[in-house]
Structure formats: structure tokens, C-alpha cells
Design a protein around this motif. Structure first.
Motif, PDB file in Angstrom:
ATOM      1  N   PRO A 114       0.709  -1.354   0.006  1.00  0.00           N
ATOM      2  CA  PRO A 114      -0.144   0.111   0.049  1.00  0.00           C
ATOM      3  C   PRO A 114       0.800   1.216  -0.055  1.00  0.00           C
ATOM      4  CG  PRO A 114       0.107  -0.887   2.125  1.00  0.00           C
ATOM      5  CD  PRO A 114       0.757  -1.976   1.495  1.00  0.00           C
ATOM      6  N   ARG A 115       0.101   2.333  -0.630  1.00  0.00           N
ATOM      7  CA  ARG A 115       0.590   3.578  -0.511  1.00  0.00           C
ATOM      8  C   ARG A 115      -0.402   4.366   0.386  1.00  0.00           C
ATOM      9  NH1 ARG A 115       4.280   6.061  -2.841  1.00  0.00           N
ATOM     10  NH2 ARG A 115       3.678   8.102  -2.676  1.00  0.00           N
ATOM     11  N   CYS A 116      -0.058   5.016   1.365  1.00  0.00           N
ATOM     12  CA  CYS A 116      -1.165   5.529   2.228  1.00  0.00           C
ATOM     13  C   CYS A 116      -1.410   7.221   1.523  1.00  0.00           C
ATOM     14  CB  CYS A 116      -0.361   6.005   3.692  1.00  0.00           C
ATOM     15  SG  CYS A 116      -0.105   4.379   4.419  1.00  0.00           S
ATOM     16  N   GLU A 117      -2.589   7.276   1.509  1.00  0.00           N
ATOM     17  CA  GLU A 117      -2.944   8.522   0.872  1.00  0.00           C
ATOM     18  C   GLU A 117      -3.609   9.308   1.897  1.00  0.00           C
ATOM     19  OE1 GLU A 117      -2.518   9.796  -2.165  1.00  0.00           O
ATOM     20  OE2 GLU A 117      -1.654   8.153  -2.981  1.00  0.00           O
ATOM     21  N   PRO A 118      -2.857  10.264   2.577  1.00  0.00           N
ATOM     22  CA  PRO A 118      -3.208  11.003   3.840  1.00  0.00           C
ATOM     23  C   PRO A 118      -4.628  11.585   3.362  1.00  0.00           C
ATOM     24  CG  PRO A 118      -0.911  11.390   3.267  1.00  0.00           C
ATOM     25  CD  PRO A 118      -1.339  10.914   2.216  1.00  0.00           C
ATOM     26  N   GLU A 119      -5.163  12.474   2.519  1.00  0.00           N
ATOM     27  CA  GLU A 119      -6.186  12.823   2.229  1.00  0.00           C
ATOM     28  C   GLU A 119      -7.310  11.724   2.165  1.00  0.00           C
ATOM     29  OE1 GLU A 119      -8.222  15.814  -0.686  1.00  0.00           O
ATOM     30  OE2 GLU A 119      -6.484  16.409  -0.182  1.00  0.00           O
ATOM     31  N   GLY A 120      -8.236  11.571   2.987  1.00  0.00           N
ATOM     32  CA  GLY A 120      -9.253  10.465   2.962  1.00  0.00           C
ATOM     33  C   GLY A 120      -8.797   9.317   3.811  1.00  0.00           C
ATOM     34  N   LYS A 121      -7.563   9.336   4.174  1.00  0.00           N
ATOM     35  CA  LYS A 121      -6.867   8.316   4.853  1.00  0.00           C
ATOM     36  C   LYS A 121      -7.210   6.940   4.437  1.00  0.00           C
ATOM     37  CE  LYS A 121      -6.369  10.225   9.540  1.00  0.00           C
ATOM     38  NZ  LYS A 121      -6.640   9.941  10.768  1.00  0.00           N
ATOM     39  N   LYS A 122      -6.669   6.859   2.849  1.00  0.00           N
ATOM     40  CA  LYS A 122      -6.933   5.522   2.261  1.00  0.00           C
ATOM     41  C   LYS A 122      -5.954   4.780   1.958  1.00  0.00           C
ATOM     42  CE  LYS A 122      -8.410   7.172  -2.344  1.00  0.00           C
ATOM     43  NZ  LYS A 122      -9.514   7.190  -3.323  1.00  0.00           N
ATOM     44  N   LEU A 123      -5.755   3.558   1.682  1.00  0.00           N
ATOM     45  CA  LEU A 123      -4.706   2.629   0.971  1.00  0.00           C
ATOM     46  C   LEU A 123      -4.961   2.488  -0.349  1.00  0.00           C
ATOM     47  CD1 LEU A 123      -4.575   0.065   3.929  1.00  0.00           C
ATOM     48  CD2 LEU A 123      -3.018   2.068   3.642  1.00  0.00           C
ATOM     49  N   ILE A 124      -3.859   2.641  -1.328  1.00  0.00           N
ATOM     50  CA  ILE A 124      -3.857   2.227  -2.463  1.00  0.00           C
ATOM     51  C   ILE A 124      -2.733   1.295  -2.777  1.00  0.00           C
ATOM     52  CG2 ILE A 124      -3.944   3.141  -5.083  1.00  0.00           C
ATOM     53  CD1 ILE A 124      -5.504   5.274  -3.900  1.00  0.00           C
ATOM     54  N   PHE A 125      -3.189   0.169  -3.122  1.00  0.00           N
ATOM     55  CA  PHE A 125      -2.200  -0.957  -3.404  1.00  0.00           C
ATOM     56  C   PHE A 125      -1.735  -0.980  -4.730  1.00  0.00           C
ATOM     57  CE2 PHE A 125      -4.391  -2.384   0.571  1.00  0.00           C
ATOM     58  CZ  PHE A 125      -3.391  -2.959   1.226  1.00  0.00           C
ATOM     59  N   HIS A 126      -0.270  -0.965  -4.742  1.00  0.00           N
ATOM     60  CA  HIS A 126       0.433  -1.306  -5.901  1.00  0.00           C
ATOM     61  C   HIS A 126       1.072  -2.430  -6.174  1.00  0.00           C
ATOM     62  CE1 HIS A 126       0.129   3.231  -7.088  1.00  0.00           C
ATOM     63  NE2 HIS A 126      -0.208   3.091  -5.655  1.00  0.00           N
TER      64      HIS A 126
ATOM     65  N   TYR B 114      -6.580   3.369   8.489  1.00  0.00           N
ATOM     66  CA  TYR B 114      -6.510   3.185   7.196  1.00  0.00           C
ATOM     67  C   TYR B 114      -7.040   1.417   6.669  1.00  0.00           C
ATOM     68  CZ  TYR B 114      -3.627   7.319   6.530  1.00  0.00           C
ATOM     69  OH  TYR B 114      -3.086   8.533   6.229  1.00  0.00           O
ATOM     70  N   TYR B 115      -6.436   0.747   7.417  1.00  0.00           N
ATOM     71  CA  TYR B 115      -6.999  -0.730   7.032  1.00  0.00           C
ATOM     72  C   TYR B 115      -8.448  -0.816   7.109  1.00  0.00           C
ATOM     73  CZ  TYR B 115      -2.772  -2.721   5.495  1.00  0.00           C
ATOM     74  OH  TYR B 115      -1.788  -3.000   4.775  1.00  0.00           O
ATOM     75  N   ASP B 116      -9.153  -0.114   8.372  1.00  0.00           N
ATOM     76  CA  ASP B 116     -10.653  -0.425   8.639  1.00  0.00           C
ATOM     77  C   ASP B 116     -11.262   0.086   7.400  1.00  0.00           C
ATOM     78  OD1 ASP B 116     -10.266  -1.692  11.338  1.00  0.00           O
ATOM     79  OD2 ASP B 116      -9.914   0.119  12.099  1.00  0.00           O
ATOM     80  N   ARG B 117     -10.863   1.335   6.994  1.00  0.00           N
ATOM     81  CA  ARG B 117     -11.346   1.778   5.711  1.00  0.00           C
ATOM     82  C   ARG B 117     -11.374   0.922   4.504  1.00  0.00           C
ATOM     83  NH1 ARG B 117      -9.308   6.145   8.494  1.00  0.00           N
ATOM     84  NH2 ARG B 117     -10.593   7.751   8.965  1.00  0.00           N
ATOM     85  N   PHE B 118      -9.901   0.460   4.261  1.00  0.00           N
ATOM     86  CA  PHE B 118     -10.049  -0.420   3.026  1.00  0.00           C
ATOM     87  C   PHE B 118     -10.811  -1.759   3.432  1.00  0.00           C
ATOM     88  CE2 PHE B 118      -7.863  -3.995   0.976  1.00  0.00           C
ATOM     89  CZ  PHE B 118      -7.781  -3.538  -0.144  1.00  0.00           C
ATOM     90  N   LEU B 119     -10.594  -2.221   4.505  1.00  0.00           N
ATOM     91  CA  LEU B 119     -11.412  -3.809   4.611  1.00  0.00           C
ATOM     92  C   LEU B 119     -12.949  -3.466   4.728  1.00  0.00           C
ATOM     93  CD1 LEU B 119      -9.056  -5.106   7.281  1.00  0.00           C
ATOM     94  CD2 LEU B 119      -9.339  -5.568   5.109  1.00  0.00           C
TER      95      LEU B 119
END
Length: 180
Positions: free
Chosen positions: A74-86, A139-144
Motif C-alpha cells: 500500500p501507499r497511504c493517501e493522507p487525504e481521505g486516509k485511504k490505502l492504494i495497493f500497487h 487506514y486498514y479499517d477503511r480499506f477492509l
């Protein structure tokens, strides 16, 4: 205990874990994880690149890649506290970034959530129901929240706690692997 106190307590226990035990426990956890049905059946595995006193994931990343699996971090995107996996091809595809974490180069291909078979979810403390205390960003709770694949956390047995700490937005992991 409140989450903040539990988090601090576990961080201190991790820091004070003797190196020999850390190596032995981590090896045992890795063996359990890589022999699990979830790992064996997964084609795409998502996990963070460990740092400091966290359970090592560098070996797991290399193991997954040598097993022919696709790995995304993951990359952490602080705005919106989200994870983007690459997707990555090696640990060399990661650079220091947000909070000193090693994260994938932003130009690397993004893994869609629906492509990920297994997420190895980090944490500091865990309840028997699979709820976890992470590092505090959510971050992970939002992703999951809408993820439908398998989730596993790796933990040393002392990170399992009888404390009740889940909150309404917390998402439990399906399985916790320890050295025991």
C-alpha cells in the motif's frame, strides 16, 4: 485499558522482545502462514513492508514472489486516509515516504481491491474476535470495510489480549497467526 494505552503497552513489549525470540517466533509464524490454505490458494497477496519492531514481511514478500504470486503493497493517501495497493516486482520498487514507511513508487500498476485474494493486515494488539489495534490512522479499517477476500494478521502470542476495544467502524480480521 483504552486503545492508546494498549497501543503504547504493546509497542514497549515489541521493543523489549529479545532478538533471538523475535527471529524464532517470526520464523514459526511465517511457516504457518505460507503453509495455510489462504496463502496457498491466493494468486494476489497484499501486505505492508514492515519496519522497526513489526513482524518482518520482507521475507514473505520475497517468498510470495518466488512462489509466482503477485504482490501488492500500500501507499497511504493522507487525504481521505485511504490505502492504494500497487503491484511490486521486488522490494526495490519501494521508496521511503509517508511516516517513513516504505511504499511503492506511485507510477506502479494499481491493484484493484477485487483482484486481491489475501490481505495480511498489520496490528499491535488483537482480540479473540479478530479486532485489532493498529497504529492509529484507521487506514486498514477503511480499506477492509467492503473487502471480500481473506484477511490474516500475524502476531506474537503476547499481542493477543482479553481487552474489549472494538468500535463501530472496526473491521475484524478472519484469522490471526501466532508462533504457538
Amino acid at each position: 485499558m483504552r486503545k492508546k494505552e494498549i497501543r503504547q503497552f504493546m509497542l514497549e513489549k515489541l521493543i523489549n522482545l529479545p532478538e533471538k525470540k523475535k527471529i524464532d517466533y517470526t520464523d514459526s509464524i511465517h511457516k504457518k502462514l505460507t503453509s495455510s490454505a489462504e496463502w496457498q490458494q491466493s494468486e494476489v497477496i497484499a501486505l505492508t513492508i514492515s519496519r522497526g519492531d513489526e513482524i518482518d514481511t520482507h521475507h514473505l514478500i520475497n517468498q510470495a514472489l518466488s512462489d509466482g504470486k503477485k504482490v501488492c503493497v500500500p501507499r497511504c493517501e493522507p487525504e481521505g486516509k485511504k490505502l492504494i495497493f500497487h503491484y511490486i516486482q521486488s522490494l526495490n520498487d519501494a521508496v521511503p515516504s509517508f511516516y517513513g514507511l516504505l511504499e511503492p513508487e506511485p507510477h506502479l500498476q494499481v491493484a484493484q481491491k477485487s483482484e486481491i485474494d489475501l490481505v495480511i493486515v498489520p496490528g499491535l494488539a488483537f482480540s479473540s474476535e479478530g479486532y485489532r489495534i493498529g497504529f492509529g490512522g484507521g487506514y486498514y479499517d477503511r480499506f477492509l470495510a467492503d473487502y471480500r477476500g481473506d484477511t490474516i494478521s500475524m502476531a506474537y502470542s503476547f499481542q493477543l489480549t482479553a481487552e474489549e476495544f472494538e468500535e463501530e467502524y472496526d473491521i475484524p480480521v478472519k484469522k490471526i497467526m501466532t508462533e504457538l
